[in-house]
Design a protein around this motif. Sequence first.
Motif, PDB file in Angstrom:
ATOM      1  N   VAL A 131      -2.003   4.891  -3.277  1.00  0.00           N
ATOM      2  CA  VAL A 131      -1.024   4.768  -2.203  1.00  0.00           C
ATOM      3  C   VAL A 131      -0.697   6.109  -1.554  1.00  0.00           C
ATOM      4  CG1 VAL A 131       0.024   2.722  -3.211  1.00  0.00           C
ATOM      5  CG2 VAL A 131       0.890   4.975  -3.836  1.00  0.00           C
ATOM      6  N   SER A 132      -0.128   6.023  -0.357  1.00  0.00           N
ATOM      7  CA  SER A 132       0.407   7.170   0.393  1.00  0.00           C
ATOM      8  C   SER A 132      -0.655   8.206   0.718  1.00  0.00           C
ATOM      9  CB  SER A 132       1.569   7.814  -0.374  1.00  0.00           C
ATOM     10  OG  SER A 132       2.590   6.874  -0.623  1.00  0.00           O
ATOM     11  N   ASN A 133      -1.847   7.754   1.041  1.00  0.00           N
ATOM     12  CA  ASN A 133      -2.926   8.637   1.462  1.00  0.00           C
ATOM     13  C   ASN A 133      -3.561   8.070   2.725  1.00  0.00           C
ATOM     14  OD1 ASN A 133      -3.068  10.643  -0.814  1.00  0.00           O
ATOM     15  ND2 ASN A 133      -3.437   8.767  -1.991  1.00  0.00           N
ATOM     16  N   ILE A 134      -4.404   8.896   3.360  1.00  0.00           N
ATOM     17  CA  ILE A 134      -5.138   8.382   4.520  1.00  0.00           C
ATOM     18  C   ILE A 134      -6.600   8.199   4.152  1.00  0.00           C
ATOM     19  CG2 ILE A 134      -3.545   9.427   6.163  1.00  0.00           C
ATOM     20  CD1 ILE A 134      -5.741  11.476   6.825  1.00  0.00           C
ATOM     21  N   GLY A 161      -2.516   5.034   5.218  1.00  0.00           N
ATOM     22  CA  GLY A 161      -3.118   4.879   6.532  1.00  0.00           C
ATOM     23  C   GLY A 161      -4.616   4.663   6.484  1.00  0.00           C
ATOM     24  N   LEU A 162      -5.104   3.758   7.310  1.00  0.00           N
ATOM     25  CA  LEU A 162      -6.539   3.509   7.460  1.00  0.00           C
ATOM     26  C   LEU A 162      -6.920   3.892   8.882  1.00  0.00           C
ATOM     27  CD1 LEU A 162      -9.085   2.376   6.054  1.00  0.00           C
ATOM     28  CD2 LEU A 162      -8.497   0.137   7.006  1.00  0.00           C
ATOM     29  N   LEU A 163      -7.713   4.944   9.026  1.00  0.00           N
ATOM     30  CA  LEU A 163      -8.092   5.464  10.331  1.00  0.00           C
ATOM     31  C   LEU A 163      -9.509   5.023  10.653  1.00  0.00           C
ATOM     32  CD1 LEU A 163      -6.818   9.150   9.864  1.00  0.00           C
ATOM     33  CD2 LEU A 163      -5.497   7.058  10.279  1.00  0.00           C
ATOM     34  N   ARG A 166       4.672   0.448   5.740  1.00  0.00           N
ATOM     35  CA  ARG A 166       4.084   0.932   4.480  1.00  0.00           C
ATOM     36  C   ARG A 166       2.574   1.068   4.626  1.00  0.00           C
ATOM     37  NH1 ARG A 166       7.517   3.584   3.041  1.00  0.00           N
ATOM     38  NH2 ARG A 166       6.391   3.907   1.090  1.00  0.00           N
ATOM     39  N   ARG A 167       2.018   0.343   5.589  1.00  0.00           N
ATOM     40  CA  ARG A 167       0.581   0.443   5.891  1.00  0.00           C
ATOM     41  C   ARG A 167       0.426   0.597   7.399  1.00  0.00           C
ATOM     42  NH1 ARG A 167      -3.106  -3.396   2.062  1.00  0.00           N
ATOM     43  NH2 ARG A 167      -1.708  -3.563   0.265  1.00  0.00           N
ATOM     44  N   ILE A 168      -0.564   1.415   7.768  1.00  0.00           N
ATOM     45  CA  ILE A 168      -0.834   1.601   9.189  1.00  0.00           C
ATOM     46  C   ILE A 168      -2.341   1.682   9.402  1.00  0.00           C
ATOM     47  CG2 ILE A 168      -0.651   4.124   9.004  1.00  0.00           C
ATOM     48  CD1 ILE A 168       0.462   4.130  11.864  1.00  0.00           C
ATOM     49  N   VAL A 169      -2.788   1.070  10.483  1.00  0.00           N
ATOM     50  CA  VAL A 169      -4.173   1.226  10.941  1.00  0.00           C
ATOM     51  C   VAL A 169      -4.137   1.991  12.251  1.00  0.00           C
ATOM     52  CG1 VAL A 169      -6.169   0.019  11.915  1.00  0.00           C
ATOM     53  CG2 VAL A 169      -5.142  -0.804   9.798  1.00  0.00           C
TER      54      VAL A 169
END
Length: 473
Positions: free
Chosen positions: A19-22, A159-161, A121-124
């Motif tokens: 968690v809490s990483n990209i 985050g998912l980039l 809590r999650r981002i794309v």
Amino acid sequence: MITTGIPGLDGVLKGGFPVSNIYVLKGVPGSGKTTAALQFLRAGVEQGERCLYVSLSQSRSELEQIAASHDWSLEGITIEELSASDDAATAVDQSIFQTADLRLDETRQAIIEAVKRHRPRRIVYDSLLEIRVLTGDEARFRRELIGLKSVLASQGITGLLIDTDTAGGRTRDDEIEAIAHGVIRLDKTLPDYGVARRRIEVSKMRGTAVADGYHDMVIREREGVVVFPRIVPRVVPEQTKSLDLIKSGVENLDNLLGGGQEAGTTTLVIGQAGTGKSTMASLYATAALERGEHVALFLFEERVETFFRRSEGLGMKLRSFHEGGQLLIKDFNPGEVTAGQFGQIVQEEVGKGHTRVVVIDSFTGYLSALPNRDQAVQDIQSLLKFLARSGVLTMLIVAQHGLIGENVSIDVDVSFLGDTVLLLRVDEEGDQLKRSITVVKKRHGPHAMSVHKLTIDGSGVSVSPSPVDTVSN
């Protein structure tokens, strides 16, 4: 750890994302990036998390169309549409700052405000390609990526980039590899004939042991991206308990094999067309079923109905076992299945704990269904090791090329795959053809070295006794 929303990928990652990483999801257009990203967010919604999709490259309607194609709902996912080339930014009357600088500043600020407003809590973040275009050089792109990472880390966001490989080749990865906690690649290739082939690779993941290399994947309606982790036999606990020999139900055949075949071994049944290879496998399957054991049969050449009719013509009544669930039969069309898919199907069936005999008919058809024959041999070897560790007898049918009276051969050397090798032949004897069977190899226990007459007719299968049997270990 949090789930990626793709069970097979969670398996490759040994649990999911820290968690809490990209993390960066890379691939060419059409490789499944957006679909995988939506699965990541939908999994978060199921966990009761706030989820945000920041889109610089796709509109809300396009995302809704992708979701609708899988009968998915985007309820619970907040979509923020931004434009990296907003006309408002370009309309500013200025002579000191470059237009791209203003666009980049506005884009960055819009993302920060969206994060503060929605507290996800999650981002794309879709996609880094637009930011690459605006930054113009690697140093500025790196600074932007570090800034985004800092914002997400401060809020405890995973985050998912999304990053797109261009048509000219892969984008440079130096900046991403250094900054991202993990990098996942989606690969798509088009064979000369057939459907597209897709693979996935976790090329980087800090502090986590992952299953290295490429793993097969597909995109299925309603399921989205489905990943088939490559088989790693060593993770399967070895079957150590003593098991009775597996018999064929034909006494003389069992005698040739020292009383029967050992569980946890692979038998290659090799021969020309019409020698009785499939019948031999059906014989063992029938005997196992009549003993109350479970059997899994995988057909790459013969239709299920053809298999039943051929077996019934030899007195093997197998339909009722199939209808009762004791016999699993699956047939595959050429090009329909990948090695990873097939491996997972077999693992799932054997994992239920009841299957004693597995038949793959045929290895030749299996090879023909896959684009890379050398890789297919490696994959089947891993699968056979898995089956051996699971205490299963595997019957692998291998066809020889050539007709009666000609030299016959196998186009791929597979002899090393078998613990036992049964060679079936047809020879001319006057105005008739005569079948024969020989045990040319058996790693475990004794076996006969002599050639025996094999008879296949309406009454079933029989093997002639030998006057003098030379037995070897």
